[in-house]
Design a protein around this motif. Structure first.
Motif, PDB file in Angstrom:
ATOM      1  N   HIS A 222      20.476  26.757  45.704  1.00  0.00           N
ATOM      2  CA  HIS A 222      20.931  27.203  47.171  1.00  0.00           C
ATOM      3  C   HIS A 222      20.251  28.480  47.152  1.00  0.00           C
ATOM      4  CE1 HIS A 222      23.858  24.364  45.734  1.00  0.00           C
ATOM      5  NE2 HIS A 222      24.435  24.324  46.678  1.00  0.00           N
ATOM      6  N   LYS A 223      19.288  28.673  48.070  1.00  0.00           N
ATOM      7  CA  LYS A 223      18.463  29.596  48.247  1.00  0.00           C
ATOM      8  C   LYS A 223      18.905  30.862  49.217  1.00  0.00           C
ATOM      9  CE  LYS A 223      14.018  28.197  46.609  1.00  0.00           C
ATOM     10  NZ  LYS A 223      13.693  26.756  46.528  1.00  0.00           N
ATOM     11  N   ARG A 224      19.723  30.167  50.198  1.00  0.00           N
ATOM     12  CA  ARG A 224      20.247  31.277  51.227  1.00  0.00           C
ATOM     13  C   ARG A 224      21.115  32.115  50.544  1.00  0.00           C
ATOM     14  NH1 ARG A 224      18.552  30.520  56.560  1.00  0.00           N
ATOM     15  NH2 ARG A 224      16.839  28.987  56.703  1.00  0.00           N
ATOM     16  N   ILE A 225      21.291  33.313  51.358  1.00  0.00           N
ATOM     17  CA  ILE A 225      22.560  34.237  50.872  1.00  0.00           C
ATOM     18  C   ILE A 225      23.934  33.737  51.321  1.00  0.00           C
ATOM     19  CG2 ILE A 225      22.259  35.754  52.619  1.00  0.00           C
ATOM     20  CD1 ILE A 225      22.911  37.127  49.201  1.00  0.00           C
ATOM     21  N   PHE A 226      24.043  33.102  52.449  1.00  0.00           N
ATOM     22  CA  PHE A 226      25.403  32.774  52.835  1.00  0.00           C
ATOM     23  C   PHE A 226      25.741  31.440  53.047  1.00  0.00           C
ATOM     24  CE2 PHE A 226      24.409  36.901  55.711  1.00  0.00           C
ATOM     25  CZ  PHE A 226      25.040  37.678  55.008  1.00  0.00           C
ATOM     26  N   ASP A 227      27.152  31.198  53.060  1.00  0.00           N
ATOM     27  CA  ASP A 227      27.641  29.833  53.157  1.00  0.00           C
ATOM     28  C   ASP A 227      26.825  29.011  53.984  1.00  0.00           C
ATOM     29  OD1 ASP A 227      29.012  30.360  51.007  1.00  0.00           O
ATOM     30  OD2 ASP A 227      30.827  29.944  52.096  1.00  0.00           O
ATOM     31  N   ASP A 228      26.646  27.573  53.914  1.00  0.00           N
ATOM     32  CA  ASP A 228      26.124  26.689  54.996  1.00  0.00           C
ATOM     33  C   ASP A 228      24.591  27.031  55.146  1.00  0.00           C
ATOM     34  OD1 ASP A 228      28.676  25.386  55.406  1.00  0.00           O
ATOM     35  OD2 ASP A 228      29.286  27.118  56.649  1.00  0.00           O
ATOM     36  N   ASP A 229      24.121  27.324  54.251  1.00  0.00           N
ATOM     37  CA  ASP A 229      22.484  27.762  54.139  1.00  0.00           C
ATOM     38  C   ASP A 229      22.288  28.850  55.334  1.00  0.00           C
ATOM     39  OD1 ASP A 229      22.164  26.494  51.885  1.00  0.00           O
ATOM     40  OD2 ASP A 229      21.686  24.708  52.894  1.00  0.00           O
ATOM     41  N   ARG A 230      22.951  29.905  55.623  1.00  0.00           N
ATOM     42  CA  ARG A 230      22.730  30.611  56.579  1.00  0.00           C
ATOM     43  C   ARG A 230      22.094  32.145  56.013  1.00  0.00           C
ATOM     44  NH1 ARG A 230      26.992  32.496  58.807  1.00  0.00           N
ATOM     45  NH2 ARG A 230      28.387  31.532  57.120  1.00  0.00           N
ATOM     46  N   GLY A 231      21.444  32.894  56.608  1.00  0.00           N
ATOM     47  CA  GLY A 231      20.983  34.174  56.127  1.00  0.00           C
ATOM     48  C   GLY A 231      19.743  34.005  55.488  1.00  0.00           C
ATOM     49  N   GLY A 420      31.892  45.199  45.561  1.00  0.00           N
ATOM     50  CA  GLY A 420      30.983  44.853  46.441  1.00  0.00           C
ATOM     51  C   GLY A 420      30.464  43.592  45.971  1.00  0.00           C
ATOM     52  N   MET A 421      31.182  42.933  45.106  1.00  0.00           N
ATOM     53  CA  MET A 421      30.516  41.542  44.428  1.00  0.00           C
ATOM     54  C   MET A 421      30.624  40.466  45.497  1.00  0.00           C
ATOM     55  SD  MET A 421      32.311  39.380  41.211  1.00  0.00           S
ATOM     56  CE  MET A 421      33.359  38.111  41.964  1.00  0.00           C
ATOM     57  N   HIS A 422      29.610  39.782  45.809  1.00  0.00           N
ATOM     58  CA  HIS A 422      29.655  38.734  46.987  1.00  0.00           C
ATOM     59  C   HIS A 422      28.952  37.538  46.068  1.00  0.00           C
ATOM     60  CE1 HIS A 422      25.833  39.072  48.827  1.00  0.00           C
ATOM     61  NE2 HIS A 422      25.671  40.080  48.350  1.00  0.00           N
ATOM     62  N   TYR A 423      29.214  36.226  46.820  1.00  0.00           N
ATOM     63  CA  TYR A 423      28.793  34.992  46.056  1.00  0.00           C
ATOM     64  C   TYR A 423      29.152  33.972  47.240  1.00  0.00           C
ATOM     65  CZ  TYR A 423      33.798  34.408  44.809  1.00  0.00           C
ATOM     66  OH  TYR A 423      34.825  34.255  44.833  1.00  0.00           O
TER      67      TYR A 423
END
Ligand code: AMP
Ligand code: GLY
Length: 431
Positions: A222-231, A420-423
């Motif tokens: 999953h290459k995009r940063i945000f859910d649903d392949d956004r960003g 600030g951890m995000h995933y």
């Protein structure tokens, strides 16, 4: 049983997973990682086999000297840059055993123009394209072309050299950035202009000894940063394997139409391909199309593929370096079920991010059954594990099926925290 030392070159989650899998081999007494991270330090593996040596992955002479002085039996290379720089050729010249392609064979990744013309010559399914080293000619070709285009720089660009263009204006702008403004340096002096394809993607990785091709379970990253392949794109925010919609028939089709012809073609050229060959495939309505070759294990794909490997990784890699993969391949076994990994990223990633943030909960996550926390961008400071990169940890878990693996991986994630951890919350969905 004879005991061997192994050296893993690199410092990310992929290299931690490689070291972890090699350490499981009864034939391996020590796994040294150069330079490694906080997860591959001796202190992180008390009584275990792992340790780090402070040599950079690009420092080929120092790595050779280390392998010779410590009598390393097998070196395994994680990242593409040292492979493209000829680390395998240099080790072999020094009489050292190393797993990976030669510089000439690594051109399948290090030059998109080489890869595209090779695929065309060997009838390996891929998008139509044209290659240019002259801006005016490329711009003229673009003006005459209808349809969406993807602009790819020829050389290595740390995953940033592919520009998907929605309009002809965007394609012209991308061309200017690569060829006139030289945003990617010499890597963009030559470009590939490629037809835009669409469909789901799958990463199919295979071991090869130059002749035989042994596929691993198909993986999805999953290459995009945000859910649903956004960003924006990242190095990869999570992965799963096997991919439920990619069954054994499709794996066999990709093996026989893409991977085997590539290995056969490289042998014909006199540059046999030994190592891991990674095919990035798009499943179009017309069939599988090769988007790219990588000359190494994927990251984070490795963090889901190796936990599924039941057999001894050291045996397989040794067989590849000795041209004996055909002998070993029929005995290679994989766990049933599935594996998922969730990447925990630094605040700001994939843009700028701070370093040195204290991480809590790694041990508690690791203590869970079937959960393994692979370190990616971590370091140790005053006895504490701190963040040191954009992708910090990859939390992997196995399960009886993909949904069990996913829940278990997120269960592991819930134990870990840093500021600030995000995933992504949707790893493994939409298959
Ligand atoms: P590559 O490094 O060549 O795999 O490209 C990185 C990503 O760009 C791929 O994983 C795809 O998502 C996308 N991509 C590459 N080539 C194409 C193409 N011809 N059409 C559509 N997307 C593409
Ligand atoms: N996960 C994509 C790569 O390793 O290139």
């Amino acid at each position: 049983m004879e005991q061997h030392k192994a050296l893993v070159v690199g410092s990310g989650g992929r290299e931690h997973a490689l070291a972890w899998a090699l350490a499981k081999s009864p034939q391996v007494s020590q796994v040294i990682v150069a330079p490694g991270n906080a997860g591959t330090r001796q202190e992180a593996d008390p009584g275990g086999k792992l340790s780090n040596i402070n040599i950079n992955a690009g420092d080929i002479p120092a790595l050779i000297q280390f392998a010779q002085s410590r009598q390393v039996a097998l070196t395994v290379v994680g990242p593409e840059a040292p492979l493209a720089d000829g680390i395998v050729d240099a080790f072999e010249t020094a009489g050292l055993r190393i797993f990976g392609p030669s510089r000439a064979a690594a051109r399948l990744e290090s030059s998109k123009v080489f890869a595209k013309s090779f695929m065309r010559r060997h009838r390996i399914p891929t998008a139509d394209y044209a290659a240019f080293n002259n801006y005016e000619e490329a711009a003229a070709w673009l003006r005459a072309h209808t349809g969406r285009i993807v602009v790819k720089v020829d050389g290595l660009a740390a995953g940033k050299g592919v520009i998907i263009c929605a309009t002809p204006e965007e394609a012209h702008a991308a061309l200017r950035r690569c060829m006139l403004e030289r945003e990617f340096g010499d890597a963009g002096a030559t470009v590939v202009l490629e037809d835009h394809l669409s469909g789901p993607e799958v990463s199919l990785l295979a071991f090869s000894d130059g002749k035989t091709v042994l596929t691993m379970p198909p993986a999805r990253d999953h290459k995009r940063i945000f859910d649903d392949d956004r960003g924006p794109n990242t190095g990869g925010m999570g992965a799963c394997a096997p991919v439920p919609s990619v069954g054994i028939d499709l794996v066999e089709k990709i093996r026989s139409e893409v991977l085997q012809p590539a290995v056969d073609g490289m042998a014909e050229l006199g540059t046999p391909y030994k190592g891991v060959l990674y095919a990035g495939i798009m499943l179009t309505t017309e069939g599988p199309r090769t988007l790219e070759f990588n000359c190494r294990f994927g990251d984070p794909e490795t963090e889901v593929i190796l936990p599924l490997l039941k057999s001894d990784l050291f045996d397989i890699l040794m067989a590849c370096t000795e041209g004996r993969l055909a002998e070993v391949a029929p005995h290679v076994a994989w766990h049933t079920g599935a594996c998922a990994t969730v990447v925990l990223a630094s605040p700001g990633y994939p843009g700028n991010y701070p370093k040195g943030l204290a991480i809590a909960g790694i041990e508690s996550a690791n203590a869970m059954q079937d959960v393994t926390v692979f370190h990616a961008g971590t370091a140790s400071a005053d006895g504490q594990v701190v963040t040191a990169g954009g992708r910090v940890l990859a939390v992997s878990a196995r399960g009886d099926d993909l949904s069990a693996a996913i829940s278990r991986a997120y269960w592991g994630v819930s134990r870990i925290a840093f500021p600030g951890m995000h995933y992504r919350r949707d790893i493994g969905h939409s298959h």
